[in-house]
Design a protein around this motif. Structure first.
Motif, PDB file in Angstrom:
ATOM      1  N   SER A   1       0.834  -1.211   0.000  1.00  0.00           N
ATOM      2  CA  SER A   1       0.000   0.000   0.000  1.00  0.00           C
ATOM      3  C   SER A   1       0.861   1.249   0.000  1.00  0.00           C
ATOM      4  CB  SER A   1      -0.891  -0.016   1.252  1.00  0.00           C
ATOM      5  OG  SER A   1      -1.572   1.206   1.386  1.00  0.00           O
ATOM      6  N   VAL A   2       0.313   2.334  -0.534  1.00  0.00           N
ATOM      7  CA  VAL A   2       1.004   3.622  -0.441  1.00  0.00           C
ATOM      8  C   VAL A   2       0.732   4.282   0.913  1.00  0.00           C
ATOM      9  CG1 VAL A   2       1.140   4.092  -2.904  1.00  0.00           C
ATOM     10  CG2 VAL A   2      -0.917   4.749  -1.663  1.00  0.00           C
ATOM     11  N   ALA A   3      -0.128   3.670   1.712  1.00  0.00           N
ATOM     12  CA  ALA A   3      -0.385   4.168   3.066  1.00  0.00           C
ATOM     13  C   ALA A   3       0.580   3.471   4.031  1.00  0.00           C
ATOM     14  CB  ALA A   3      -1.821   3.889   3.474  1.00  0.00           C
TER      15      ALA A   3
ATOM     16  N   SER B   1       0.529   3.095   7.174  1.00  0.00           N
ATOM     17  CA  SER B   1      -0.123   2.285   8.213  1.00  0.00           C
ATOM     18  C   SER B   1      -0.531   0.919   7.665  1.00  0.00           C
ATOM     19  CB  SER B   1      -1.348   3.010   8.763  1.00  0.00           C
ATOM     20  OG  SER B   1      -2.284   3.223   7.723  1.00  0.00           O
ATOM     21  N   GLN B   2      -1.032   0.885   6.418  1.00  0.00           N
ATOM     22  CA  GLN B   2      -1.456  -0.401   5.841  1.00  0.00           C
ATOM     23  C   GLN B   2      -0.259  -1.295   5.571  1.00  0.00           C
ATOM     24  OE1 GLN B   2      -3.993   0.726   2.466  1.00  0.00           O
ATOM     25  NE2 GLN B   2      -5.656  -0.372   3.476  1.00  0.00           N
TER      26      GLN B   2
ATOM     27  N   ALA C   1      -8.920  -9.263   4.298  1.00  0.00           N
ATOM     28  CA  ALA C   1      -9.690 -10.350   3.683  1.00  0.00           C
ATOM     29  C   ALA C   1     -10.601  -9.835   2.580  1.00  0.00           C
ATOM     30  CB  ALA C   1     -10.501 -11.063   4.761  1.00  0.00           C
ATOM     31  N   PHE C   2     -10.021  -9.235   1.563  1.00  0.00           N
ATOM     32  CA  PHE C   2     -10.820  -8.763   0.432  1.00  0.00           C
ATOM     33  C   PHE C   2     -10.000  -8.894  -0.839  1.00  0.00           C
ATOM     34  CE2 PHE C   2      -8.953  -5.260   2.828  1.00  0.00           C
ATOM     35  CZ  PHE C   2      -8.282  -4.524   1.865  1.00  0.00           C
ATOM     36  N   LEU C   3     -10.680  -8.768  -1.973  1.00  0.00           N
ATOM     37  CA  LEU C   3     -10.014  -8.966  -3.264  1.00  0.00           C
ATOM     38  C   LEU C   3      -9.227  -7.723  -3.671  1.00  0.00           C
ATOM     39  CD1 LEU C   3     -12.789 -10.826  -5.311  1.00  0.00           C
ATOM     40  CD2 LEU C   3     -10.788 -11.776  -4.172  1.00  0.00           C
ATOM     41  N   PRO C   4      -8.225  -7.891  -4.538  1.00  0.00           N
ATOM     42  CA  PRO C   4      -7.448  -6.713  -4.963  1.00  0.00           C
ATOM     43  C   PRO C   4      -8.237  -5.838  -5.933  1.00  0.00           C
ATOM     44  CG  PRO C   4      -6.624  -8.697  -6.029  1.00  0.00           C
ATOM     45  CD  PRO C   4      -7.718  -9.135  -5.110  1.00  0.00           C
ATOM     46  N   PRO C   5      -7.841  -4.557  -6.011  1.00  0.00           N
ATOM     47  CA  PRO C   5      -8.483  -3.655  -6.973  1.00  0.00           C
ATOM     48  C   PRO C   5      -8.022  -3.955  -8.389  1.00  0.00           C
ATOM     49  CG  PRO C   5      -6.819  -2.491  -5.685  1.00  0.00           C
ATOM     50  CD  PRO C   5      -6.805  -3.903  -5.220  1.00  0.00           C
TER      51      PRO C   5
ATOM     52  N   GLN D   1      -5.034   0.721  -9.964  1.00  0.00           N
ATOM     53  CA  GLN D   1      -4.132   0.746  -8.817  1.00  0.00           C
ATOM     54  C   GLN D   1      -2.734   1.183  -9.239  1.00  0.00           C
ATOM     55  OE1 GLN D   1      -5.338   0.877  -6.167  1.00  0.00           O
ATOM     56  NE2 GLN D   1      -4.110   0.053  -4.526  1.00  0.00           N
TER      57      GLN D   1
ATOM     58  N   HIS E   1      -2.759   4.872  -9.415  1.00  0.00           N
ATOM     59  CA  HIS E   1      -2.815   5.415  -8.060  1.00  0.00           C
ATOM     60  C   HIS E   1      -1.431   5.365  -7.398  1.00  0.00           C
ATOM     61  CE1 HIS E   1      -4.708   6.539  -4.362  1.00  0.00           C
ATOM     62  NE2 HIS E   1      -4.426   5.403  -3.750  1.00  0.00           N
TER      63      HIS E   1
ATOM     64  N   ARG F   1       0.926   8.630  -6.403  1.00  0.00           N
ATOM     65  CA  ARG F   1       1.233   8.818  -4.979  1.00  0.00           C
ATOM     66  C   ARG F   1       2.731   8.692  -4.686  1.00  0.00           C
ATOM     67  NH1 ARG F   1      -2.783   8.864  -1.132  1.00  0.00           N
ATOM     68  NH2 ARG F   1      -4.433  10.062  -2.100  1.00  0.00           N
TER      69      ARG F   1
END
Ligand code: SF4
Ligand code: SF4
Lengths: 348, 110
Positions: free
Chosen positions: A162-164, A166-167, A210-214, A219, A222, A226
């Motif tokens: 992630s570019v975040a 924290s993530q 627990a989710f699918l990628p964008p 992405q 994005h 960023r």
């Protein structure tokens, strides 16, 4: 839940056993068996279409302990490819015309034979990819690693979920985002990711949960804007990869009560087009001990190749291995959901 | 415990089509077109939907668009900011009606 700093194995968890993971994944839960779903798409049995990628997993030693790690890698793991096995890999490669060598781990660069594998594969005229966790480039003992990789025109495939900050830190450990950016700057300074340099720097992102990628395309845009805006970092391509429900990600799914929901999401998103181009059809995976597998995931689940083909790299035979039948299981839903997932990003 | 909202009910949203399939299909077609990429990306649309879900306080939409926003590549910081946008507009909308209050009060006051 903080990121564990020890592997499942070091913690003595039942899930560190491949057999236990397979038992759990195959135990139903109301999901159709992957082979039934494949059959409905007229794809069972799944067959290899040749070998375009020779993937070498040199072992489980790593300087990180990411929470989604399908290898259960970490500083406490000791499994590591010997020089003798590395030489067998190169002898096998020389007997084939496989164009690409993909070196992975753990942190593959920590294996004493890593540089031998790079130099020898390049000498044989093959394209070499290094699955790099970035922070390894900052270890004092690896101060010359980035220059070595550039010197041999090794393609770097680096993880950055992630570019975040924290993530990224939530998935890969405290402070990993900062280290990853520092390492990306080192690579950019050498020319990696810059147009015309011939030095390819690709990034890989996994969902932090627990989710699918964008969508890979959106992405990539994005990340590109960023990373350039916030850090002055450039790269070539971004690959989105689905988290596989095995090893430490499986531990996360079970602990957080997300296992059934996530599996249901993967099953519901089964895409026949993605299934047709799963990566195992065009790759072969070698384990640290020289045993052969259909892919890195089957390797971690200790699902050996099917009958009638060589089981060890010392007996490598490109013709029979390139036409083998692939061993599948419910973890394969991770490769066939949505736009599909492989080491090289989406498959559709 | 009985409650008006059940997370599992979200999966039964399409049951609304049973009462009037023609209108349901029109809604579905419109909904699908609204969320397709256009001048705005799917990621941006998902963030708007998440903010609106908070403004209208729909727990089903909050659930669905939290997942959708993550799957479109947004992160918690961005999603939290979107909720603050909803909050600012909601709060601001109440506050700006204070002008009406002031007008009304002025009119009837000495
Ligand atoms: S995901 Fe990669 S960097 Fe993280 S622990 Fe596993 S091998 Fe190491
Ligand atoms: S998990 Fe391995 S064997 Fe299964 S579909 Fe994916 S690449 Fe193929």
């Amino acid at each position: 839940m903080p990121v564990q700093t020890r592997s499942l194995k070091a913690r003595g968890e039942a899930l560190s056993s491949a057999a236990e993971q397979v038992r759990l994944l195959q135990s139903g839960g109301g999901f159709p068996r992957f082979e039934e779903t494949l059959a409905r798409a007229s794809l069972d049995p799944l067959g290899a279409t040749g070998i375009a990628v020779f993937q070498i997993n040199v072992g489980k030693l790593c300087n990180q302990t990411c929470r989604h790690c399908h290898v259960d890698a970490g500083p406490d793991r000791t499994e590591s490819m010997s020089r003798e096995t590395a030489e067998m890999c190169m002898a096998a490669l020389a007997r084939s015309d496989i164009p690409t060598v993909d070196i992975t781990g753990g942190a593959p660069e920590l294996n004493p034979s890593f540089r031998y594998l790079v130099v020898e594969s390049r000498r044989l005229g093959r394209h070499v990819m290094d699955r790099c966790n970035l922070s390894v480039l900052l270890l004092p003992a690896q101060a010359d690693l980035a220059a070595f990789l550039a010197g041999h025109a090794v393609e770097i495939v680096a993880s950055l979920p992630s570019v975040a900050p924290s993530q990224t830190d939530a998935q890969r450990g405290a402070g990993v985002f900062g280290k990853s950016i520092a390492a990306l700057r080192v690579l950019n300074d050498l020319g990696y990711g810059r147009e015309g340099s011939g030095l390819v720097l690709n990034l890989v992102t996994n969902p932090v949960g627990a989710f699918l990628p964008p969508s890979q395309e959106s992405q990539e845009e994005h990340f590109r804007s960023r990373l350039a805006r916030d850090h002055g970092v450039v790269f070539n391509r971004l690959y989105t990869i689905t988290n596989m429900p095995i090893s430490r990600f499986l531990e996360f799914l079970l602990e957080s009560g997300n296992y059934e929901g996530y599996m249901r999401r993967l099953v519901d998103a089964f895409n026949p087009a993605a299934a047709r181009s799963v990566m195992c059809r065009s790759m072969l995976s070698v384990g640290w001990d020289g045993r052969l597998y259909d892919c890195d995931f089957n390797q971690m689940l200790e699902l050996a190749l099917g009958p009638g083909v060589p089981a060890h790299v010392r007996d490598f035979d490109p013709a029979s291995l390139g036409a083998r039948r692939i061993v599948t299981g419910n973890h394969c839903y991770g490769c066939t959901a949505g736009a599909g997932s492989s080491c090289g990003g989406t498959t559709t | 415990m009985d409650t008006y909202y059940h997370p599992k009910d979200l999966a039964h949203f399409a049951d609304l089509g049973k009462g009037n399939p023609a209108l349901w299909e029109k809604f579905q077609a419109y909904y699908g077109a609204v969320f397709a990429p256009g001048a705005l990306t799917e990621r941006e649309k998902s963030l708007i939907a998440l903010a609106v879900a908070h403004a209208v306080q729909c727990p089903y939409c909050i659930d669905a668009y939290t997942q959708a926003s993550l799957e479109k590549g947004s992160n918690i910081e961005e999603m939290t900011e979107a909720v603050h946008v909803a909050c600012a507009i909601r709060g601001g909308a109440s506050l700006v009606h204070g002008v009406q209050m002031r007008n009304a009060a002025t009119k009837i006051s000495m």
